[in-house]
Motif scaffolding. Structure first.
Motif, mmCIF file in Angstrom:
data_model
loop_
_atom_site.group_PDB
_atom_site.id
_atom_site.type_symbol
_atom_site.label_atom_id
_atom_site.label_comp_id
_atom_site.label_asym_id
_atom_site.label_seq_id
_atom_site.Cartn_x
_atom_site.Cartn_y
_atom_site.Cartn_z
ATOM 1 N N LEU A 355 0.692 -0.578 -2.771
ATOM 2 C CA LEU A 355 0.823 -1.993 -3.138
ATOM 3 C C LEU A 355 0.791 -2.893 -1.911
ATOM 4 O O LEU A 355 0.260 -4.015 -1.968
ATOM 5 C CB LEU A 355 2.123 -2.200 -3.922
ATOM 6 N N LEU A 360 0.023 -6.885 -2.488
ATOM 7 C CA LEU A 360 0.800 -7.259 -3.669
ATOM 8 C C LEU A 360 2.299 -7.279 -3.396
ATOM 9 O O LEU A 360 3.054 -7.920 -4.128
ATOM 10 C CB LEU A 360 0.495 -6.285 -4.819
ATOM 11 N N GLY A 374 1.264 -10.933 -5.727
ATOM 12 C CA GLY A 374 2.003 -9.930 -6.491
ATOM 13 C C GLY A 374 2.789 -10.541 -7.632
ATOM 14 O O GLY A 374 2.892 -9.960 -8.726
ATOM 15 N N VAL A 381 1.577 -4.926 -11.218
ATOM 16 C CA VAL A 381 2.376 -4.264 -10.174
ATOM 17 C C VAL A 381 3.388 -3.332 -10.813
ATOM 18 O O VAL A 381 3.563 -2.177 -10.386
ATOM 19 C CB VAL A 381 3.074 -5.324 -9.284
#
Length: 388
Positions: A355, A360, A374, A381
């Motif tokens: 991530l 994100l 994000g 996510v």
């Protein structure tokens, strides 16, 4: 299977559900029930709440309550005398010495404006005022029982009551709402100087009249304009976003809701109320839910038949934690994950690294937080933390 290890119990909050409304709004999927002209059974329901709480006490021996939230439904349908009796019962059964916030949801369509000073004297320190809109046409489409004048009276009464804080609850993306109308609502709310503002998009929830007969909502381009221009207005007013839909002046964040987002514990009493309790000695976290219908709750409160309970599976804890913690714009301290889930951070480190590469989340040795991107794609996510 990973063995959970807890070093201490999380902070503990109390949620009290008061389930009746004058009328149920067509967008609402909460456990609320229209009175249909009947009176609220105040005495019987307060008795049931206290029976319910007394039965739960062995789960939380020795743990102080840090915040209380009375939600609904419409808690302000309950008289100051009934709320006083409830608060007296809570003080007799719980350790409230360190309780720093007692919030009550109020509806401008009830007689709450004249009662706020009484609620304050009883021990309510904060109210959340369900305004939703200041536009008369939109209020009618939403099925609200108040008009704009009642909303203004309620907010003025909140300023005058000597409360520690109050929140205005406001929605955007309403049926046939233009960007200009949404921003007019927001600027009106800001001009009334609330210490806290909840500003969120109307969604069509399953099993509601709006889901069955969907109204015409603004298109995505209009929604994006509302969001972008609204965020700019909130920032200019000094209301800082600390959660997906919550904005506050300094020192006015809702502490009860922060406890949810930080995966703290909470005891839930009342019809349909949910709770989450960490049982550190048993290496598990338990979710507890009450029967939903008020009549069934009145009959069963304080008995085993009123409650269903289950332990959260270990492999679901990372998702459960992130579902809450990543709603906070400033994220969370890295050690909080282990403290709240009983799991080491390494169980999600691969997901976090991926991530981070996708920009994100932000992740350093001390803190994990969503990036603006994000937050925008938060549902995507969160899916990364679901068990295989």
């Amino acid at each position: 299977m990973q063995l959970l290890q807890f070093t201490e119990n999380p902070p503990l909050a109390l949620y009290v559900h008061l389930p009746w409304c004058v009328e149920k709004c067509p967008y609402c999927d909460f456990n609320s029930h229209g009175l249909k002209g009947n009176a609220v059974p105040e005495r019987d329901y307060i008795d049931a709440l206290l029976r319910d709480l007394e039965r739960e006490l062995p789960l939380i021996w020795g743990r102080p309550i840090e915040t209380i939230f009375m939600g609904g439904g419409t808690p302000s349908l309950f008289s100051p005398e009934a709320i006083d009796r409830l608060m007296s019962g809570l003080r007799a059964l719980l350790d409230l010495r360190f309780c720093r916030e007692v919030t009550m949801e109020v509806n401008p369509g009830t007689e709450m404006a004249g009662h706020l000073a009484d609620y304050r004297a009883i021990g309510i320190t904060r109210v959340s005022i369900g305004v939703q809109s200041f536009n008369e046409r939109h209020l009618k489409k939403l099925g609200r029982i108040h008009d704009a004048k009642a909303a203004f009276r309620a907010i003025e009464a909140a300023h005058d009551a000597g409360l520690d804080s109050f929140n205005i609850d406001l929605m955007h993306g309403l049926p046939e709402q233009s960007t200009e109308q949404a921003l007019a609502d927001l600027h009106t709310a800001i001009s009334l100087q609330p210490p806290h503002l909840s500003w969120y998009q109307l969604t069509l929830e399953p099993n509601t009249p709006f889901a069955a007969h969907p109204p015409v909502l603004p298109d995505d381009e209009t929604m994006d304009r509302m969001q972008a221009q609204g965020l700019a207005a909130l920032h200019e007013a000094g209301l800082i976003q600390y959660e997906v839909s919550a904005y506050a002046l300094e020192n006015h964040q809702c502490q009860h809701n922060r406890n949810y987002w930080e995966f703290g514990d909470y005891l839930g009493i009342g019809a349909g109320a949910h709770g989450k309790i960490t049982l550190a000695a048993e290496n598990r976290i338990e979710r507890r839910e009450r029967v939903r219908h008020p009549n069934e709750y009145l009959a069963k409160a304080g008995t085993e038949q009123a409650i269903t309970a289950h332990s959260i599976p270990t492999d679901e804890l990372p998702f459960e934690f992130m579902l809450n913690a990543l709603r906070l714009t400033d994220g969370f301290d890295v050690p909080l994950f282990a403290a709240r889930t009983g799991l080491p951070i390494k169980v999600i480190s691969d997901t976090l690294h991926q991530l981070e590469k996708e920009e994100l989340i932000r992740w350093d040795i001390t803190r994990i937080a969503p990036t603006p991107r994000g937050t925008r794609y938060l549902n995507d996510v969160l899916l990364r933390f679901l068990p295989d």
